[in-house]
Write a protein that holds these residues in place. Structure first.
Motif, PDB file in Angstrom:
ATOM      1  N   CYS A  76     -17.371 -17.548  49.907  1.00 43.96           N
ATOM      2  CA  CYS A  76     -15.914 -17.432  49.947  1.00 43.96           C
ATOM      3  C   CYS A  76     -15.464 -16.146  49.259  1.00 43.96           C
ATOM      4  N   ASN A  77     -15.240 -15.127  50.045  1.00 45.46           N
ATOM      5  CA  ASN A  77     -14.846 -13.835  49.475  1.00 45.46           C
ATOM      6  C   ASN A  77     -13.446 -13.874  48.868  1.00 45.46           C
ATOM      7  N   TYR A  78     -12.544 -14.701  49.404  1.00 43.01           N
ATOM      8  CA  TYR A  78     -11.217 -14.812  48.793  1.00 43.01           C
ATOM      9  C   TYR A  78     -11.361 -15.330  47.363  1.00 43.01           C
ATOM     10  N   ILE A 149     -18.854 -30.776  35.308  1.00 50.23           N
ATOM     11  CA  ILE A 149     -19.452 -29.678  36.081  1.00 50.23           C
ATOM     12  C   ILE A 149     -19.429 -30.041  37.574  1.00 50.23           C
ATOM     13  N   ILE A 150     -19.800 -31.277  37.888  1.00 50.29           N
ATOM     14  CA  ILE A 150     -19.797 -31.727  39.290  1.00 50.29           C
ATOM     15  C   ILE A 150     -18.376 -31.691  39.857  1.00 50.29           C
ATOM     16  N   ALA A 151     -17.396 -32.131  39.063  1.00 52.75           N
ATOM     17  CA  ALA A 151     -15.999 -32.098  39.521  1.00 52.75           C
ATOM     18  C   ALA A 151     -15.537 -30.669  39.758  1.00 52.75           C
ATOM     19  N   LEU A 152     -15.942 -29.741  38.896  1.00 55.87           N
ATOM     20  CA  LEU A 152     -15.591 -28.325  39.101  1.00 55.87           C
ATOM     21  C   LEU A 152     -16.226 -27.801  40.387  1.00 55.87           C
ATOM     22  N   VAL A 153     -17.477 -28.151  40.627  1.00 55.99           N
ATOM     23  CA  VAL A 153     -18.146 -27.741  41.868  1.00 55.99           C
ATOM     24  C   VAL A 153     -17.352 -28.237  43.077  1.00 55.99           C
ATOM     25  N   ALA A 154     -16.926 -29.492  43.028  1.00 60.46           N
ATOM     26  CA  ALA A 154     -16.166 -30.062  44.151  1.00 60.46           C
ATOM     27  C   ALA A 154     -14.808 -29.376  44.306  1.00 60.46           C
ATOM     28  N   SER A 157     -15.261 -25.922  45.635  1.00 62.77           N
ATOM     29  CA  SER A 157     -15.677 -26.003  47.035  1.00 62.77           C
ATOM     30  C   SER A 157     -14.484 -26.285  47.942  1.00 62.77           C
ATOM     31  N   LEU A 158     -13.552 -27.098  47.486  1.00 63.20           N
ATOM     32  CA  LEU A 158     -12.352 -27.382  48.280  1.00 63.20           C
ATOM     33  C   LEU A 158     -11.612 -26.088  48.611  1.00 63.20           C
ATOM     34  N   THR A 159     -11.352 -25.264  47.603  1.00 59.41           N
ATOM     35  CA  THR A 159     -10.634 -24.019  47.887  1.00 59.41           C
ATOM     36  C   THR A 159     -11.510 -23.047  48.669  1.00 59.41           C
TER      37      THR A 159
END
Length: 181
Positions: A76-78, A149-154, A157-159
């Motif tokens: 995700c380059n943005y 950490i898992i919640a941050l990954v999710a 990933s959403l954005t």
């Protein structure tokens, strides 16, 4: 080329307006991604609530570094432009640490364990090994921190997915394209 037209802030749905206005006030302008995302008040406000809650976990350097690592894996380059900017200006990470974070590493050993774990979570879709879990625990992370950490990954990933699908016009300084650092 953008696949979505970002509305002007005054054109977003009324249920998104207070959240978007708060971001605009905090950032100093309205990023295209936020204006675009605000077209769905339910998705936008749910994400904003998650972001607000997760802004209280770990430390800012670790959070921004996880954002960089996840955005790199997801291509995700943005988000890489956003997280590179915030890592430099808000988390005060030096340029070398920003590059390391994009590679899933950090100069700080504890942060390095968090980034390696976050990268493994996204790459393996959560199918991490017992050794991966032991390594992040041995670095000093409790199970609650690992869940964060898992919640941050999710959340990142959403954005990433939103931006990869719609490719809103970038409004942060460009970074070296993913895969060439």
């Amino acid at each position: 080329m953008s696949r979505i037209t970002a509305p002007k802030p005054e054109q977003v749905p009324a249920d998104s307006k207070p959240t978007l206005d708060a971001f605009t006030k905090n950032i100093g302008f309205t990023p295209n991604m936020l204006a675009s995302f605000a077209q769905s008040p339910i998705a936008f406000n749910a994400w904003a609530n998650l972001l607000g809650s997760l802004s209280k976990v770990l430390d800012v350097k670790t959070r921004d570094s996880i954002g960089l690592a996840v955005s790199e894996v997801n291509g995700c380059n943005y988000c890489l432009t956003v997280h590179s900017y915030t890592a430099e200006h808000m988390a005060k990470l030096p340029a070398n640490d920003i590059i390391l974070a994009r590679q899933g590493h950090a100069s700080d050993p504890k942060r390095d364990a968090a980034l390696q774990f976050a990268r493994k979570v996204i790459q393996s879709r959560g199918q991490v090994s017992d050794t991966d879990l032991k390594t992040v625990r041995d670095a000093g992370y409790k199970d609650a921190n690992i869940m964060e950490i898992i919640a941050l990954v999710a959340m990142y990933s959403l954005t990433n997915f939103f931006n990869n699908v719609f490719d809103p016009d970038k409004d942060f300084p460009p970074v070296t394209p993913a895969g060439s650092i």
